[in-house]
Structures are given as C-alpha cells and as structure tokens.
Design an enzyme around this catalytic site. Structure first.
Site, PDB file in Angstrom:
ATOM      1  N   GLY A  55      -2.823 -14.463   1.284  1.00 33.72           N
ATOM      2  CA  GLY A  55      -3.145 -13.230   1.974  1.00 33.72           C
ATOM      3  C   GLY A  55      -2.212 -12.091   1.619  1.00 33.72           C
ATOM      4  O   GLY A  55      -1.060 -12.297   1.222  1.00 33.72           O
ATOM      5  N   SER A  56      -2.713 -10.880   1.765  1.00 37.43           N
ATOM      6  CA  SER A  56      -1.867  -9.693   1.607  1.00 37.43           C
ATOM      7  C   SER A  56      -0.976  -9.550   2.834  1.00 37.43           C
ATOM      8  O   SER A  56      -1.155 -10.216   3.841  1.00 37.43           O
ATOM      9  CB  SER A  56      -2.739  -8.453   1.439  1.00 37.43           C
ATOM     10  OG  SER A  56      -3.509  -8.537   0.262  1.00 37.43           O
ATOM     11  N   GLY A  57      -0.007  -8.648   2.719  1.00 38.43           N
ATOM     12  CA  GLY A  57       0.914  -8.424   3.812  1.00 38.43           C
ATOM     13  C   GLY A  57       2.242  -9.134   3.645  1.00 38.43           C
ATOM     14  O   GLY A  57       3.157  -8.938   4.446  1.00 38.43           O
ATOM     15  N   HIS A  58       2.344  -9.979   2.601  1.00 39.34           N
ATOM     16  CA  HIS A  58       3.580 -10.723   2.345  1.00 39.34           C
ATOM     17  C   HIS A  58       4.362 -10.150   1.153  1.00 39.34           C
ATOM     18  O   HIS A  58       5.260 -10.814   0.645  1.00 39.34           O
ATOM     19  CB  HIS A  58       3.264 -12.188   2.069  1.00 39.34           C
ATOM     20  CG  HIS A  58       2.572 -12.886   3.194  1.00 39.34           C
ATOM     21  ND1 HIS A  58       3.149 -13.026   4.433  1.00 39.34           N
ATOM     22  CD2 HIS A  58       1.357 -13.475   3.270  1.00 39.34           C
ATOM     23  CE1 HIS A  58       2.318 -13.686   5.229  1.00 39.34           C
ATOM     24  NE2 HIS A  58       1.213 -13.965   4.552  1.00 39.34           N
ATOM     25  N   HIS A 221       2.802 -15.602  10.000  1.00 42.38           N
ATOM     26  CA  HIS A 221       1.673 -14.864  10.550  1.00 42.38           C
ATOM     27  C   HIS A 221       1.794 -14.730  12.066  1.00 42.38           C
ATOM     28  O   HIS A 221       0.836 -14.367  12.738  1.00 42.38           O
ATOM     29  CB  HIS A 221       0.352 -15.564  10.206  1.00 42.38           C
ATOM     30  CG  HIS A 221       0.213 -15.895   8.759  1.00 42.38           C
ATOM     31  ND1 HIS A 221       0.257 -17.182   8.287  1.00 42.38           N
ATOM     32  CD2 HIS A 221       0.063 -15.093   7.679  1.00 42.38           C
ATOM     33  CE1 HIS A 221       0.130 -17.167   6.971  1.00 42.38           C
ATOM     34  NE2 HIS A 221       0.010 -15.915   6.581  1.00 42.38           N
TER      35      HIS A 221
END
Length: 334
Positions: A55-58, A221
């Site tokens: 996932g994106s955001g990392h 998350h």
C-alpha cells in the site's frame, strides 16, 4: 490534520506522476498499468527479477527502493491497501529476464491474496516462475511459536536489500528465495506509536491515544499493539523495544548485526538518533557489534508519530550482501 493534496481520490496517482517526473533516470511507469513502476535501467539476461509492493502511505517504502542493488519493480496499491493482481502481473512480465521473479511483500491478507493470484497468472499466462518471500518481522503481532502469522513492517527493507544484492550477484531463483527467507528469519522489529496519522479521504485520526500516552507494538496501519501506557523517555522506550527483540531472537556476544531505527512519518531525526544512541549502548554492553546502521524514515505510516527498531543478525553471507552498493531514488548506499 492538514495535507497538501488536491482531490483525495487522486493522491496516489498524482504522487506516482510526480515521482516518475522527479526520477526519470531511475524509474519508469508502465504504459500498460499506471500502478506498475520498473527500473529505468536495462537489466541483464538471466538475472532474477525482484518485485516488491504494498500500500501507499509508507514512503519511501515501497517504490523508493526500485533501483540498482535493490528491487527491479514495484506494484503500488492505494493507501494502506494491497495492489491488485494486474499491476503486479504487468511488472512481473516486464522484469522477467528468463530466470524467474521473486516477490517480496508483507504478511497481510490482501497482499497474500493478490500477489498469490499474480504468481499463478504469471505461470499460466506467461510461463514465468515466481518465488515468494513473506516478511514477518513484527515481534508484537504474534507469539514466537506462531511466527508465520506476524506482520511485515520496517524489516522488509533488510529483506529487500539482501535479495536485491543477491540478484545482482547472479543468484538463481531458488537461491534467492533461500537467502531472502534467511534474512527474514534473522530479522526482528518492534515499534512504538505516539500520535496517529489521518487518511486523505477521511481527515480523521487512524487511532486514538491520550495526550501523554504511547502504544508499544502498534502496527503500521494503526493495528492494536501489545500495551498502552504513559509516555516514557527515549531510553526507556529503546530498552523495551530492544529487550523484546532479544528475547525473541537471542544474539550471542561477538555476533554482528545491522540495525535500523525507523521513523513512522513525523518523528524528527533528533529523536531517532537519541533512540539509536540507547540501542547502540545496549548492544555494545552485550558484546554485539553493529556492522551497519540505518537511521531515518525507511517505512513510514503517513504522518504517524513514533518509531520502530529492526535488528538483523548477520552471518558472513548476509554481511556481504548488506554491504553491497545500491542506487535508488530514495535510498543510496555506496
């Protein structure tokens, strides 16, 4: 919780567009799938491809680690969500050089399902052999006897580093799976959360902590950790994280390790180096040598406050591979 964005629905695609424009000498976006990013440099025939994703955001994980000495491609998902099979499959097809492709990803249900489907399709539709390594470094997410249930967090950086270097050295797919699994088996991570992040689509905190609270073992998350309590000093937090790691993976006096103190997005370098100072002191007092150290944002959670500590125990093979050079847009090692 303010963010510099346009339409929240478009944040991932606009991020990728900016990333490709900023680093054209390192990476390129596949026309067939805008969520597939591959190295801009031609790789040699017979090299096993290394594909990562999540996932994106990392950021800088995962797309920041495509480049020489690291991964050959990344499949990019929505924020905190697995990429679907299509971009994984398209990137697999492009980076295959006749020797197969290794998938490295964290142990999350969506990733397991979608990368698994892509691996099956790669074999059925293109005759590409795929090997898989699930990263399971998060000590807090399951007990030692159920290690296969653990999440993958910042330790995935070490697994990618080892696999990318081994691929460049000409390891076969079978050998690459073996050494990447060894890197995962020799890596443990523990984290602490101080403040939440907010998703662009909602603007709401991802979890709640009191003004003077912290949470040991909080997931990347916002998954629940193992203990909430009053905020402690950096030394006390470091002691807890390292102690839990060493109970789970004993390291003998005289052994070498690589250490990563990883920021979760909004934690300053000042704080991370204060943490590293204590980590180094604890390991040194036990006669454990830090062969390589990494301090900074390597696998974040948007603007979450807190950090994680990852320790990888090194044998001669892992030491050689972790020392290899790398050249990626968000990570360079000389």
């Amino acid at each position: 919780m303010k963010k510099l964005i346009n339409n929240p629905t478009n944040v991932v695609d606009e991020m990728i567009e900016g990333y490709i424009k900023a680093h054209p000498n390192h990476v390129k976006q596949l026309a067939e799938n805008k969520r597939s990013i591959v190295t801009a440099k031609e790789t040699k025939d017979g090299k096993v491809g290394v594909l990562i994703g999540g996932g994106s955001g990392h950021e800088p994980a995962f797309m920041g680690y495509v480049g020489e000495g690291m991964a050959d491609a990344v499949a990019v998902g929505n924020i905190f969500a697995s990429p679907p099979p299509d971009p994984i499959l398209e990137a697999t097809r492009v980076i295959d050089k006749g020797a197969g492709v290794l998938y490295i990803y964290g142990n999350y249900a969506g990733d397991v399902m979608n990368f698994g489907m892509a691996a099956e399709l790669a074999d059925l539709e293109h005759g590409i052999q795929v090997g898989t390594v699930l990263v399971t470094d998060d000590v807090a997410s399951a007990p030692k006897e159920e290690k296969e249930k653990r999440r993958g967090i910042a330790g995935e950086f070490f697994v990618t580093k080892v696999a990318g270097a081994a691929s460049e050295k000409g390891y076969s797919l079978e050998e690459l799976v073996s050494v990447a699994n060894k890197a995962n088996d020799y890596t443990r991570s523990m984290g602490v959360g101080l403040t939440p992040c907010s998703l662009p689509q909602t603007g709401q905190p991802s979890f709640e902590l009191g003004e003077n609270e912290m949470e040991i073992g909080l997931g990347h998350h916002g998954e629940p950790g193992v203990e909430k309590g009053e905020l402690k000093t950096a030394d006390e937090v470091a002691e807890r994280l390292v102690a839990d790691i060493l109970v789970d993976m004993p390291i003998a006096e005289g052994e070498d390790v690589a250490v990563l103190v990883n920021g979760l997005g909004s934690t300053t370098r000042m704080e991370l180096y204060i943490m590293f100072r204590k980590v180094e002191k604890m390991l040194s007092e036990k006669g454990i040598t830090i062969h390589r150290s990494y301090v900074g944002d390597y696998s974040t959670s948007l603007e979450m406050g807190g950090c994680s500590v990852s320790i990888m125990k090194l044998d001669d093979e892992l030491k050689e591979l972790v020392d290899q050079t790398a050249d990626c847009p968000m990570y360079v090692q000389k």
